[in-house]
Design an enzyme around this catalytic site. Sequence first.
Site, PDB file in Angstrom:
ATOM      1  N   HIS A   1     -41.102 -63.557  -5.179  1.00 30.78           N
ATOM      2  CA  HIS A   1     -40.106 -64.282  -4.338  1.00 30.78           C
ATOM      3  C   HIS A   1     -40.455 -64.321  -3.153  1.00 30.78           C
ATOM      4  O   HIS A   1     -41.221 -63.547  -2.242  1.00 30.78           O
ATOM      5  CB  HIS A   1     -38.974 -63.303  -4.455  1.00 30.78           C
ATOM      6  CG  HIS A   1     -38.986 -61.795  -3.915  1.00 30.78           C
ATOM      7  ND1 HIS A   1     -38.742 -61.516  -2.700  1.00 30.78           N
ATOM      8  CD2 HIS A   1     -39.498 -60.779  -4.627  1.00 30.78           C
ATOM      9  CE1 HIS A   1     -39.017 -60.084  -2.477  1.00 30.78           C
ATOM     10  NE2 HIS A   1     -39.518 -59.682  -3.654  1.00 30.78           N
TER      11      HIS A   1
ATOM     12  N   ASP B   1     -43.356 -56.746   1.087  1.00 26.32           N
ATOM     13  CA  ASP B   1     -42.365 -57.265  -0.097  1.00 26.32           C
ATOM     14  C   ASP B   1     -41.661 -58.340   0.337  1.00 26.32           C
ATOM     15  O   ASP B   1     -40.610 -58.096   1.081  1.00 26.32           O
ATOM     16  CB  ASP B   1     -41.528 -56.097  -0.466  1.00 26.32           C
ATOM     17  CG  ASP B   1     -40.378 -55.947  -1.385  1.00 26.32           C
ATOM     18  OD1 ASP B   1     -40.516 -57.236  -2.147  1.00 26.32           O
ATOM     19  OD2 ASP B   1     -39.369 -55.231  -1.477  1.00 26.32           O
TER      20      ASP B   1
ATOM     21  N   ASP C   1     -44.583 -58.023  -7.839  1.00 23.74           N
ATOM     22  CA  ASP C   1     -43.785 -57.536  -6.598  1.00 23.74           C
ATOM     23  C   ASP C   1     -44.724 -55.967  -6.160  1.00 23.74           C
ATOM     24  O   ASP C   1     -45.742 -55.875  -6.628  1.00 23.74           O
ATOM     25  CB  ASP C   1     -42.401 -57.148  -7.127  1.00 23.74           C
ATOM     26  CG  ASP C   1     -41.351 -57.359  -5.805  1.00 23.74           C
ATOM     27  OD1 ASP C   1     -41.519 -57.011  -4.886  1.00 23.74           O
ATOM     28  OD2 ASP C   1     -40.403 -57.943  -6.275  1.00 23.74           O
TER      29      ASP C   1
ATOM     30  N   HIS D   1     -39.602 -51.187   1.926  1.00 23.89           N
ATOM     31  CA  HIS D   1     -38.217 -51.688   2.456  1.00 23.89           C
ATOM     32  C   HIS D   1     -38.415 -50.826   4.052  1.00 23.89           C
ATOM     33  O   HIS D   1     -37.184 -50.769   4.476  1.00 23.89           O
ATOM     34  CB  HIS D   1     -36.952 -51.226   1.724  1.00 23.89           C
ATOM     35  CG  HIS D   1     -37.078 -52.347   0.717  1.00 23.89           C
ATOM     36  ND1 HIS D   1     -35.654 -52.466   0.218  1.00 23.89           N
ATOM     37  CD2 HIS D   1     -37.801 -53.283   0.172  1.00 23.89           C
ATOM     38  CE1 HIS D   1     -35.783 -53.593  -0.783  1.00 23.89           C
ATOM     39  NE2 HIS D   1     -36.992 -53.971  -0.759  1.00 23.89           N
TER      40      HIS D   1
ATOM     41  N   GLU E   1     -34.367 -63.181  -4.591  1.00 24.53           N
ATOM     42  CA  GLU E   1     -34.498 -61.628  -5.124  1.00 24.53           C
ATOM     43  C   GLU E   1     -33.760 -60.361  -4.517  1.00 24.53           C
ATOM     44  O   GLU E   1     -33.506 -59.721  -5.232  1.00 24.53           O
ATOM     45  CB  GLU E   1     -36.115 -61.496  -5.393  1.00 24.53           C
ATOM     46  CG  GLU E   1     -36.291 -60.178  -6.605  1.00 24.53           C
ATOM     47  CD  GLU E   1     -36.635 -58.842  -6.020  1.00 24.53           C
ATOM     48  OE1 GLU E   1     -36.414 -58.265  -6.656  1.00 24.53           O
ATOM     49  OE2 GLU E   1     -36.459 -58.846  -4.515  1.00 24.53           O
ATOM     50  N   GLU E   2     -34.130 -60.519  -3.386  1.00 23.67           N
ATOM     51  CA  GLU E   2     -33.614 -59.265  -2.425  1.00 23.67           C
ATOM     52  C   GLU E   2     -32.062 -59.026  -2.675  1.00 23.67           C
ATOM     53  O   GLU E   2     -31.660 -57.836  -2.344  1.00 23.67           O
ATOM     54  CB  GLU E   2     -33.939 -59.349  -1.095  1.00 23.67           C
ATOM     55  CG  GLU E   2     -35.551 -59.242  -0.735  1.00 23.67           C
ATOM     56  CD  GLU E   2     -36.157 -57.737  -1.214  1.00 23.67           C
ATOM     57  OE1 GLU E   2     -35.347 -56.938  -1.598  1.00 23.67           O
ATOM     58  OE2 GLU E   2     -37.212 -57.609  -0.928  1.00 23.67           O
TER      59      GLU E   2
END
Length: 390
Positions: free
Chosen positions: A78, A195, A250, A330, A229-230
Amino acid sequence: MTDAPLPRIPQIDVAWMKEQLAALLAIASPTGYTDTVVRHVCGVLESLGVAFDLTRRGAIRACIKGEDSAGARAIVSHLDTLGAQVRALKPNGRVSLAPIGTWSARFAEGARATLFTDHGSYRGTILPLKASGHTYNDEIDTQPVGWDHVELRIDAQAFSLGDLQALGVEVGDIVAIDPHPEFLDSGFIVSRHLDNKAGVAVMLAAIRALAETAQRPPVDTFWLFTVAEEVGHGAASILLPDIASMVAVDNGTTAPGQNSSEFGVTIAMADQTGPFDYHLTRKLAALCKACDIPMQKDVFRHYRSDSASAIEAGADVRTALVTFGVDASHGYERIHTHALTSLAALLSAYALSSVEIQRDRQAVAGLSGFTRQPVAPVDIEPVTPPDDAS
C-alpha cells in the site's frame, strides 16, 4: 514444493531500491491524499516498461505477463501512510487533530507536519497542549497522552479563529507527518512511514529485476499498489477473477513476544483475521529454504494487511503475508536493508516459481486435484522407559 527446477533469482539492485525508498518517503501520502505518490509510482513503472491500469481512486494494477493468464498471482502493498486530519479550529489559532489510521499521539508530539488546504499548504508542529517548560514546569510530564491533548501550531499568523479562517484552514483538511529518514552505513534505515513505503520499494526492486531477466513467469503476475490500507480498505476492489493467490507485502513487528526480525524475511502465519492460506505460506517458506533466503515465521495479534479486506469482501483467493521486520511500528520505525533485499529476492522467486495447484486455474471445480493437508500421526519410535521409572 514439487521437484520442479528452482527459478534463477535475478539480481536485486539494492542501491536503486534504496533510492526508490528515499523518493517515496519524500512524497506525503496519508490515506486520502495519495494522488501524487500514485503518479510517481506510475512514472517508475512506465520507465521499467511495465503495463498498468488505475482504479477510480488510484489503486495501481501492474502486470508482468506469464505463459498463461488463468490462475494468476498477485503481490500487493500500500502507498498510503498514517497521518491526521483537522478536527476543529480553536480560538487560540491552533487546530485539534484526528488521526488517520491507528497510531498513538505519543508519537505525534513534536512532529513537524504539513497542513494541506484547498488553497495551498502550511508547515507546522504538533505540540502537547502544555508545551512550554518555562510556563508549566513539571505539568509537561504529568499531562495525559492522547489526541485530545495535542494541537497543531501552524507556522503562519494564526492567533485566533478568525486568523485560521482567513488562511483558508477548514475542518477535514489533511495533515501529513514528516518522515525524517536516515539511511545509515550500517544498513539500518530509520524513518516514519516505512510502513509501507519500504514494501513499495521492495516490490519496485523485484519488478525491475524481473523486467530485466529473460525468464518469464508461468502465469501472469499482478503487482498491486493500494491507497487506503491504513484505514482498512486495502485490496478489496482491485482483484481480477483470474487471480488465484495474493501475497501481501508489509511490515513485521519486532517486539517482545514476537518472532519477527529486522533481518531476512518474516512470513506471517496468521494475523488478527485468522490464519493465512496453508499451502501458499508453506510454498513461500519452502522457496526461502531452497533459495537460501533467511526466514522466520511469526503470528501477529494486533495487525491486518491488504489481504484481509479482500477476503472480507468475498474474494476466493489464497492469501499470504511476507514482511520486513520493523522496530517501533507506527512510530519512529527502523528496518534493515538485509530484510528488504531478502524480501525482494523472495518475491522474484515466487513470481518465477512453478504452479503447483493446477486446480486453482478454475474458480470452481470438482474434487479432482484438490489440495491435501497432513492428517496422519507422526511416526515416532517408542521410547522404552528405564527399569527404575515409576
